[in-house]
Design a protein around this motif. Structure first.
Motif, PDB file in Angstrom:
ATOM      1  N   ILE A 109       0.858  -1.180   0.000  1.00  0.00           N
ATOM      2  CA  ILE A 109       0.000   0.000   0.000  1.00  0.00           C
ATOM      3  C   ILE A 109       0.897   1.233   0.000  1.00  0.00           C
ATOM      4  CG2 ILE A 109      -1.698   1.326   1.333  1.00  0.00           C
ATOM      5  CD1 ILE A 109      -2.602  -1.408   2.532  1.00  0.00           C
ATOM      6  N   VAL A 110       0.556   2.200  -0.831  1.00  0.00           N
ATOM      7  CA  VAL A 110       1.257   3.485  -0.873  1.00  0.00           C
ATOM      8  C   VAL A 110       0.213   4.576  -0.691  1.00  0.00           C
ATOM      9  CG1 VAL A 110       2.639   5.056  -2.300  1.00  0.00           C
ATOM     10  CG2 VAL A 110       3.011   2.590  -2.462  1.00  0.00           C
ATOM     11  N   TRP A 111       0.498   5.527   0.181  1.00  0.00           N
ATOM     12  CA  TRP A 111      -0.411   6.666   0.338  1.00  0.00           C
ATOM     13  C   TRP A 111      -0.520   7.393  -0.996  1.00  0.00           C
ATOM     14  CZ3 TRP A 111      -3.348   7.091   4.516  1.00  0.00           C
ATOM     15  CH2 TRP A 111      -2.954   6.421   5.680  1.00  0.00           C
ATOM     16  N   ASP A 112      -1.719   7.825  -1.351  1.00  0.00           N
ATOM     17  CA  ASP A 112      -1.957   8.403  -2.676  1.00  0.00           C
ATOM     18  C   ASP A 112      -1.250   9.736  -2.913  1.00  0.00           C
ATOM     19  OD1 ASP A 112      -3.582  10.000  -1.103  1.00  0.00           O
ATOM     20  OD2 ASP A 112      -5.428   9.525  -2.164  1.00  0.00           O
ATOM     21  N   ASP A 113      -0.660  10.338  -1.888  1.00  0.00           N
ATOM     22  CA  ASP A 113       0.082  11.585  -2.073  1.00  0.00           C
ATOM     23  C   ASP A 113       1.600  11.378  -2.087  1.00  0.00           C
ATOM     24  OD1 ASP A 113       0.440  10.974   0.616  1.00  0.00           O
ATOM     25  OD2 ASP A 113      -0.058  12.976   1.344  1.00  0.00           O
ATOM     26  N   GLU A 129      -2.439  -1.214  -8.829  1.00  0.00           N
ATOM     27  CA  GLU A 129      -3.630  -2.038  -8.963  1.00  0.00           C
ATOM     28  C   GLU A 129      -4.878  -1.155  -8.872  1.00  0.00           C
ATOM     29  OE1 GLU A 129      -3.663  -5.326  -9.477  1.00  0.00           O
ATOM     30  OE2 GLU A 129      -1.614  -5.893  -8.991  1.00  0.00           O
ATOM     31  N   PRO A 130      -5.943  -1.531  -9.562  1.00  0.00           N
ATOM     32  CA  PRO A 130      -7.184  -0.735  -9.518  1.00  0.00           C
ATOM     33  C   PRO A 130      -8.065  -1.117  -8.320  1.00  0.00           C
ATOM     34  CG  PRO A 130      -7.429  -2.491 -11.105  1.00  0.00           C
ATOM     35  CD  PRO A 130      -6.015  -2.586 -10.569  1.00  0.00           C
ATOM     36  N   THR A 131      -7.499  -1.011  -7.135  1.00  0.00           N
ATOM     37  CA  THR A 131      -8.235  -1.387  -5.927  1.00  0.00           C
ATOM     38  C   THR A 131      -8.288  -0.203  -4.969  1.00  0.00           C
ATOM     39  OG1 THR A 131      -6.231  -2.204  -4.871  1.00  0.00           O
ATOM     40  CG2 THR A 131      -7.532  -3.805  -6.102  1.00  0.00           C
ATOM     41  N   VAL A 132      -9.110  -0.331  -3.982  1.00  0.00           N
ATOM     42  CA  VAL A 132      -9.231   0.666  -2.919  1.00  0.00           C
ATOM     43  C   VAL A 132      -9.072  -0.061  -1.586  1.00  0.00           C
ATOM     44  CG1 VAL A 132     -10.779   2.307  -1.796  1.00  0.00           C
ATOM     45  CG2 VAL A 132     -10.780   2.096  -4.300  1.00  0.00           C
ATOM     46  N   GLU A 133      -8.300   0.518  -0.711  1.00  0.00           N
ATOM     47  CA  GLU A 133      -8.098  -0.081   0.612  1.00  0.00           C
ATOM     48  C   GLU A 133      -9.233   0.302   1.536  1.00  0.00           C
ATOM     49  OE1 GLU A 133      -5.039   0.105   4.415  1.00  0.00           O
ATOM     50  OE2 GLU A 133      -4.754   1.482   2.748  1.00  0.00           O
ATOM     51  N   PHE A 134      -9.721  -0.657   2.282  1.00  0.00           N
ATOM     52  CA  PHE A 134     -10.681  -0.420   3.354  1.00  0.00           C
ATOM     53  C   PHE A 134     -10.011  -0.831   4.646  1.00  0.00           C
ATOM     54  CE2 PHE A 134     -13.531  -0.432  -0.149  1.00  0.00           C
ATOM     55  CZ  PHE A 134     -14.662   0.250   0.238  1.00  0.00           C
TER      56      PHE A 134
END
Length: 138
Positions: A109-113, A129-134
């Motif tokens: 996981i990488v922070w989007d900023d 990857e085209p996913t979203v972390e929950f």
């Protein structure tokens, strides 16, 4: 400057490691405490690595494998030592270990900023990857 040594985390490293992560700008989150780090190291033998130079932590990488997917966490290099191959060496060592264990895929996981981190992972052959972390704190 001496050669960088890559070694396994031991529980007595926790305070120095947390200070290192803070210096590197990592976001300390639930599970980033001494007891949790010790449990993680025990459960993921050979996958919780530190890079050390002259007794000082200059890099870290943690990986876990659940038997299906590997996860990589807190890959960090001392701000004054970036672009010197420390991060790459840590990741390569972990990838090799996970391959030995039979792990077919490694996620992170990488922070989007964090554009610098995204460039680092791209250079190592990782793809977004085209996913979203929950998440949910327990």
């Amino acid at each position: 400057m001496s050669a960088v040594e890559i070694r396994a985390f031991v529980p007595s490293d926790a305070d120095a490691l947390l200070a290192f992560w803070t210096r590197c700008g990592l976001r300390i989150r639930p599970g980033d405490d001494a007891a949790s780090l010790a449990r993680f190291a025990e459960r993921n033998e050979g996958l919780f690595l530190l890079a050390q130079d002259d007794g000082r932590i200059v890099g870290s990488a943690l990986a876990g494998w659940d038997g299906r997917r590997g996860w990589l966490y807190h890959v960090a290099t001392d701000p004054d030592r970036r672009r010197g191959g420390i991060g790459r060496a840590l990741v390569t060592r972990i990838e090799d270990r996970l391959r030995e264990l039979g792990c077919p895929k490694l996620n992170l996981i990488v922070w989007d900023d964090n554009e610098h981190a995204m460039a680092f992972w791209d250079a190592l052959g990782y793809r977004r990857e085209p996913t979203v972390e929950f998440g949910k704190e327990l």
